[in-house]
Design an enzyme around this catalytic site. Structure first.
Site, mmCIF file in Angstrom:
data_model
loop_
_atom_site.group_PDB
_atom_site.id
_atom_site.type_symbol
_atom_site.label_atom_id
_atom_site.label_comp_id
_atom_site.label_asym_id
_atom_site.label_seq_id
_atom_site.Cartn_x
_atom_site.Cartn_y
_atom_site.Cartn_z
ATOM 1 N N HIS A 1 4.175 13.944 -13.305
ATOM 2 C CA HIS A 1 4.723 14.507 -14.549
ATOM 3 C C HIS A 1 5.945 13.662 -14.906
ATOM 4 O O HIS A 1 6.957 13.719 -14.220
ATOM 5 C CB HIS A 1 5.098 15.967 -14.266
ATOM 6 C CG HIS A 1 5.752 16.685 -15.408
ATOM 7 N ND1 HIS A 1 5.200 17.811 -15.978
ATOM 8 C CD2 HIS A 1 6.912 16.477 -16.073
ATOM 9 C CE1 HIS A 1 5.989 18.252 -16.938
ATOM 10 N NE2 HIS A 1 7.038 17.466 -17.023
ATOM 11 N N CYS B 1 15.103 18.972 -26.526
ATOM 12 C CA CYS B 1 15.440 19.031 -27.942
ATOM 13 C C CYS B 1 15.586 17.614 -28.466
ATOM 14 O O CYS B 1 16.431 16.865 -27.993
ATOM 15 C CB CYS B 1 16.745 19.785 -28.153
ATOM 16 S SG CYS B 1 17.304 19.688 -29.863
ATOM 17 N N HIS C 1 8.805 11.946 -17.778
ATOM 18 C CA HIS C 1 9.538 12.119 -19.028
ATOM 19 C C HIS C 1 9.846 10.743 -19.609
ATOM 20 O O HIS C 1 10.068 9.788 -18.865
ATOM 21 C CB HIS C 1 10.825 12.907 -18.790
ATOM 22 C CG HIS C 1 10.583 14.384 -18.714
ATOM 23 N ND1 HIS C 1 11.299 15.295 -19.436
ATOM 24 C CD2 HIS C 1 9.662 15.099 -18.018
ATOM 25 C CE1 HIS C 1 10.847 16.511 -19.178
ATOM 26 N NE2 HIS C 1 9.859 16.427 -18.320
ATOM 27 N N ARG D 1 4.057 25.289 -22.688
ATOM 28 C CA ARG D 1 5.133 25.799 -21.833
ATOM 29 C C ARG D 1 6.323 24.825 -21.839
ATOM 30 O O ARG D 1 7.408 25.130 -22.328
ATOM 31 C CB ARG D 1 4.597 26.009 -20.403
ATOM 32 C CG ARG D 1 5.482 26.895 -19.521
ATOM 33 C CD ARG D 1 6.672 26.193 -18.909
ATOM 34 N NE ARG D 1 6.293 25.034 -18.094
ATOM 35 C CZ ARG D 1 7.176 24.195 -17.581
ATOM 36 N NH1 ARG D 1 8.462 24.367 -17.781
ATOM 37 N NH2 ARG D 1 6.775 23.147 -16.885
ATOM 38 N N ASP D 2 6.114 23.615 -21.359
ATOM 39 C CA ASP D 2 7.226 22.689 -21.151
ATOM 40 C C ASP D 2 7.748 22.126 -22.467
ATOM 41 O O ASP D 2 8.926 21.790 -22.585
ATOM 42 C CB ASP D 2 6.754 21.550 -20.231
ATOM 43 C CG ASP D 2 7.892 20.801 -19.590
ATOM 44 O OD1 ASP D 2 9.057 21.202 -19.763
ATOM 45 O OD2 ASP D 2 7.625 19.783 -18.931
ATOM 46 N N ASN E 1 8.843 15.103 -22.763
ATOM 47 C CA ASN E 1 7.817 14.735 -21.809
ATOM 48 C C ASN E 1 7.077 13.503 -22.333
ATOM 49 O O ASN E 1 7.024 13.263 -23.532
ATOM 50 C CB ASN E 1 6.823 15.887 -21.681
ATOM 51 C CG ASN E 1 7.467 17.142 -21.132
ATOM 52 O OD1 ASN E 1 7.807 17.193 -19.958
ATOM 53 N ND2 ASN E 1 7.658 18.133 -21.974
HETATM 54 MG MG MG Z 1 8.644 18.233 -18.284
#
Ligand code: MG
Length: 302
Positions: free
Chosen positions: A205, A238, A207, A13-14, A247
């Site tokens: 979560h 991207c 990044h 998904r992410d 991520n």
């Molecule tokens: Mg994320």
């Protein structure tokens, strides 16, 4: 050995939602299946967002249909609104993720609503999901900082986190959506979140936008967090667009945690194979480090 940790893989998904080229449903299905076979406890498979907003997720129904009912207990899907929940329930989703940013600026830009309005929608989603036994995970975006409203205080992040639980979410994922957190700030927020909400209800979560993703995982671990999200190969955003990077890399963070004695049940060697193949399928190197370097058998363990 340290405590076991829980791991949630979000790449399907992410990682794919902003991928610059279309990703086929076949590639997505194989990735989800391979991740589950590698022992990943939970995979975020897709998003039931409007295809006009996120064309990469237009095959959500098709993907869930192909995966079938058997793996649903280990899958979760993002739903932005009640319409998304209806679509997710129609294909058998058992766990859904809802999202709110800690700031009004983020919510207006991403959801066209204030924080309060978003929480009202989440309350309605939780009520509808709860009535059919579906668990809702509340994702808190921009918990450490927002591209529109700037720094986010610990009290503000905790206030919105608490509101997510009050709205009916069973658990929380606290996200550094734009990669501005650093380990001291992560520890500061996570220690208090664990005290207030309990470690079994908190995930993080991160990044790796500024190279601090794995350091922030370590800080959260030391603060008592035991659930982590990551994206295989570090995909997300991207890789060729400035300021839009991925991520934190699943296998890089799981490798660190395993060396420290915290196993997740997922096979790191198997994840490295999956990352390598995914790079071939996507036609470019991925940001992750470990799948390029390989494991060192004599690396220092705990
Ligand atoms: Mg994320």
């Amino acid at each position: 050995m340290g405590d076991a940790i829980r791991f949630v893989e979000v790449a399907p998904r992410d990682g794919f939602q902003n991928w610059p080229e279309p990703v086929s449903t076949e590639v997505k299905e194989r990735l989800v299946r391979d991740l589950l076979e590698a022992g990943v406890e939970m995979v975020e498979a897709t998003s039931f967002v409007s295809p006009q907003w996120v064309p990469q997720m237009a095959d959500a129904e098709e993907l869930m249909g192909r995966l079938g009912p058997e793996p649903q207990a280990r899958l979760r899907v993002l739903v932005p609104n009640r319409r998304g929940l209806e679509r997710a329930l129609a294909v058998g989703a058992q766990t859904v993720v809802v999202n709110v940013g800690a700031t009004d600026g983020f919510n207006h830009k991403n959801l066209n609503r204030s924080v309060t309005e978003t929480l009202e929608e989440i309350g309605a989603i939780c009520a509808a999901a709860g009535s059919v036994g579906v668990e809702v995970v509340g994702s808190l975006s921009v918990a450490w900082g927002c591209p529109y409203d700037g720094p986010v205080s610990r009290e503000r992040a905790l206030e919105v986190a608490d509101a997510l639980l009050q709205a009916g979410c069973a658990r929380l994922s606290i996200a550094d959506t734009i990669g501005v957190a650093q380990p001291a700030a992560v520890g500061y927020l996570c220690r208090e979140a664990v005290v207030r909400f309990g470690e079994d209800r908190i995930a993080v979560h991160f990044h790796d936008t500024r190279g601090l993703g794995v350091a922030n995982v370590l800080a959260a671990l030391e603060a008592g967090v035991r659930e982590f999200e990551g994206s295989i190969g570090g995909i997300g955003g991207c890789p060729f667009a400035p300021r839009s990077t991925g991520n934190v890399c699943s296998e890089d963070l799981l490798h660190m945690l395993e060396l420290m004695g915290h196993a997740s049940g997922a096979s790191v060697p198997r994840l490295l194979e999956i990352a390598g193949r995914l790079a071939e399928e996507l036609g470019r190197p991925l940001p992750g480090k470990l799948y390029k370097a390989g494991l060192e058998p004599w690396a220092a363990t705990a």
